[in-house]
Design a protein around this motif. Structure first.
Motif, short mmCIF file in Angstrom:
data_model
loop_
_atom_site.label_atom_id
_atom_site.label_comp_id
_atom_site.label_asym_id
_atom_site.label_seq_id
_atom_site.Cartn_x
_atom_site.Cartn_y
_atom_site.Cartn_z
N ILE A 316 0.85 -1.20 0.00
CA ILE A 316 0.00 0.00 0.00
C ILE A 316 0.88 1.25 0.00
CG2 ILE A 316 -1.87 -1.19 1.20
CD1 ILE A 316 -0.03 1.37 3.19
N TYR A 317 0.28 2.38 -0.36
CA TYR A 317 0.95 3.66 -0.24
C TYR A 317 0.61 4.26 1.10
CZ TYR A 317 1.82 3.36 -5.27
OH TYR A 317 2.25 2.96 -6.51
N GLN A 318 1.65 4.56 1.90
CA GLN A 318 1.40 5.08 3.24
C GLN A 318 0.92 6.52 3.21
OE1 GLN A 318 2.03 2.95 6.16
NE2 GLN A 318 0.56 4.47 6.88
N GLY A 404 -8.27 -7.11 -10.28
CA GLY A 404 -8.68 -6.08 -9.34
C GLY A 404 -7.72 -5.88 -8.18
N ASN A 405 -6.57 -6.54 -8.23
CA ASN A 405 -5.56 -6.36 -7.17
C ASN A 405 -4.65 -5.20 -7.56
OD1 ASN A 405 -3.77 -6.63 -5.04
ND2 ASN A 405 -2.71 -8.39 -5.95
N THR A 406 -5.18 -4.00 -7.56
CA THR A 406 -4.45 -2.82 -8.01
C THR A 406 -3.94 -2.02 -6.81
OG1 THR A 406 -6.46 -1.48 -8.03
CG2 THR A 406 -5.92 -2.68 -10.06
N HIS A 407 -3.08 -1.03 -7.12
CA HIS A 407 -2.60 -0.14 -6.06
C HIS A 407 -3.77 0.52 -5.33
CE1 HIS A 407 1.60 -0.27 -7.37
NE2 HIS A 407 1.19 -0.13 -8.61
N GLY A 469 -7.38 7.11 -6.10
CA GLY A 469 -7.45 5.99 -5.17
C GLY A 469 -6.09 5.57 -4.64
N GLU A 470 -5.03 6.25 -5.10
CA GLU A 470 -3.69 5.96 -4.61
C GLU A 470 -3.19 7.04 -3.66
OE1 GLU A 470 -1.30 5.42 -8.11
OE2 GLU A 470 -2.47 3.71 -8.83
#
Length: 541
Positions: A316-318, A404-407, A469-470
């Motif tokens: 994930i992006y923190q 669907g396993n996207t960032h 969404g990121e």
């Protein structure tokens, strides 16, 4: 970002403490709790493993040692080769003297692309339906065992179908697993297996086949076994809950003096014991506590926590997609493994057996990704599910977990799940926080995000903007609009709602820049007060 207004005019929030990453990480591994943990022990003889050798080696040893049992196995294999061709290879287990695995060119079993069989050719095993099904391949497997009895040395009446290991996969593979029992008592880890590819048997084998010499009548009662366990533990409590008060099974163990590699005479490498298995829960103590007690001698063979603590993780992006992904536990995620389970705050769940499957859906958040669906599974203990990491943006995936396993799917799921859990602690009677929220990512628009009254919505990259969404401060802002609508008081006006939502994002992320990297490389206008170090929409400074 606003309800349905553009992001430039909006940003979100809620009064919630920020997530403590260090605390979450500390929950990943179960720590010893004293008392029961201190009593965990197991006989080293339980680690009995197959000692695999080639048929040629067994052949030479059988001739040199004149072992009748091994000579019979070698003779049976020679007959098999003469009837089915020489393009087969056999590996035997030295401990049992029986096949561990045999594989080869294929023997036609059922109609498939690998042969010319028709249903008429196999009508005797089809059954009333006239179709190839699980019963068909099980009948063929048992017929095969009867045809070559010395290869297995098991009675087909002592074999039960393992439902989870028997069936058709992918439209062309049939798997058969038959678990062994003796006089109705299951033999742990003992089974025979068959693999059928495009209609042809291409592999078979097993574990702990061959002779089992053990008295199936216990010398002590299950009640006595419970008393022995109580003595071992220093007593049971009135709040201990029995899950299994004494189930009989036959347990393979290494012979006395052998707890490692087996190099002795083939067929003499397993010592079978009749045991009681007892399991219980102790209130306030994590674990499902299991003891195995010899049903003849009363020896405590093992005591352990039988839970398998699988973990679910993902990249994930923190703070924003300008940073490298970090792997974090996926909290409160739904996992199907025999029964429905939910991971804890540290991404842990108790793996049982069979296959564990999950999507990016959980107690608090359900991700819907325009790039596709997410799905990840494992049948390997302890049941770890790793969604992985990758470079790229939008519909890029790590190559596992589905399209669907996207960032955006992983990052929004992680942050929003933790946010709702934290918010629920401060507002425990708020039913909206405790319910599942819709989370739509990678929508085919750009430079925006919004709360639509029931779900948060985020757009792909483009038009000079990042994938919203990121960006954690973006979607935590939008979730703030949701709380504003559902916090028990009237919704705020446009201006104060944006402040409400901004504060939510600021408290959770500790980022004063709302929408970090929303416009990569460009400083925000600041609505008349220009930003000096914010690539988002506005800065709290």
């Amino acid at each position: 970002m606003m309800r349905t207004r553009q992001w430039v005019r909006c940003v979100v929030v809620c009064l919630v403490f920020c997530l403590c990453a260090g605390l979450v990480q500390a929950q990943v591994v179960k720590k010893a709790q004293g008392s029961l943990d201190d009593l965990v022990a197991a006989s080293p003889r339980l680690g009995v493993q197959q000692a695999v050798i080639s048929a040629e080696q067994i052949r030479s040893e059988a001739a040199a040692m004149e072992t009748p049992g091994m000579a019979a196995v070698v003779g049976e294999w020679d007959r098999f080769i003469s009837e089915n061709g020489s393009q087969w290879h056999l590996m035997l287990d030295r401990r049992t003297g029986r096949p561990a695995v045999a594989e080869g060119a294929g023997i036609p079993w059922v109609p498939g692309e690998g042969n010319s069989l028709s249903r008429h050719d196999v009508r005797e095993v089809l059954g009333a339906s006239g179709e190839v099904n699980r019963n068909t391949v099980v009948r063929l497997a048992k017929k095969f065992i009867r045809q070559y009895p010395e290869l297995f040395a098991v009675d087909v009446d002592d074999l039960d179908v393992a439902p989870g290991g028997t069936g058709e996969y992918g439209g062309y593979l049939w798997y058969v697993q038959l678990n062994r029992k003796v006089q109705g008592i299951p033999v742990e880890r003992a089974y025979v297996v068959f693999r059928v590819n495009h209609g042809n048997l291409v592999q078979f084998g097993g574990e702990f086949t061959g002779a089992i010499n053990v008295d199936p009548v216990p010398s002590i009662s299950a009640g006595t076994a419970r008393d022995i366990l109580a003595g071992y533990l220093g007593g049971l409590t009135s709040q201990d809950q029995w899950l299994d008060e004494g189930r009989l099974s036959i347990l393979p163990m290494a012979p006395q003096g052998d707890a490692g590699a087996y190099n002795a005479q083939p067929g003499q490498g397993v010592d079978y014991h009749l045991v009681y298995t007892l399991t219980f829960h102790r209130e306030g103590v994590m674990g499902t506590w299991e003891a195995k007690i010899d049903a003849h001698t009363g020896e405590v063979i093992s005591f352990r926590d039988a839970n398998k603590y699988g973990s679910v993780t993902g990249g994930i992006y923190q703070n924003s997609n300008a940073d490298a992904e970090v792997v974090r536990p996926m909290p409160y995620l739904n996992v199907t493994n025999v029964t429905a389970k939910v991971t804890d705050a540290g991404g842990n769940y108790t793996f049982a057996t069979g296959t564990a499957t999950a999507a990016l859906t959980g107690k608090y958040v359900k991700v819907t990704d325009s790039c596709g669906t997410s799905s990840l599974s494992t049948s390997t203990a302890p049941g770890n599910l790793a969604w992985g990491t990758s470079t790229g943006t939008d519909c890029t995936t790590p190559g596992v977990g589905g399209a669907g396993n996207t960032h955006a799917a992983r990052t929004t799921y992680y942050h929003l799940s933790n946010w709702k859990a934290k918010a629920s602690a401060w507002l425990p009677s708020n039913t909206w926080l405790q319910a599942q929220m819709g989370d739509k990512v990678n929508l085919n628009q750009t430079c925006n995000a919004y709360w639509d009254g029931s779900a948060v919505n985020f757009f792909k990259s483009g038009g000079g903007c990042s994938n919203t969404g990121e960006l954690p401060t973006v979607f935590l802002h939008e979730a703030g609009h949701g709380l504003d609508d559902n916090d028990g008081s009237p919704s705020s006006t446009v201006g104060s709602s944006e402040s409400y939502s901004d504060i939510n994002a600021l408290l959770v992320t500790h980022q004063s820049c709302v929408g970090v990297n929303f416009i990569p490389g460009q400083q925000c206008s600041g609505y008349g007060n220009a930003c000096t170090a914010c690539t988002g929409i506005r800065d709290a400074d």
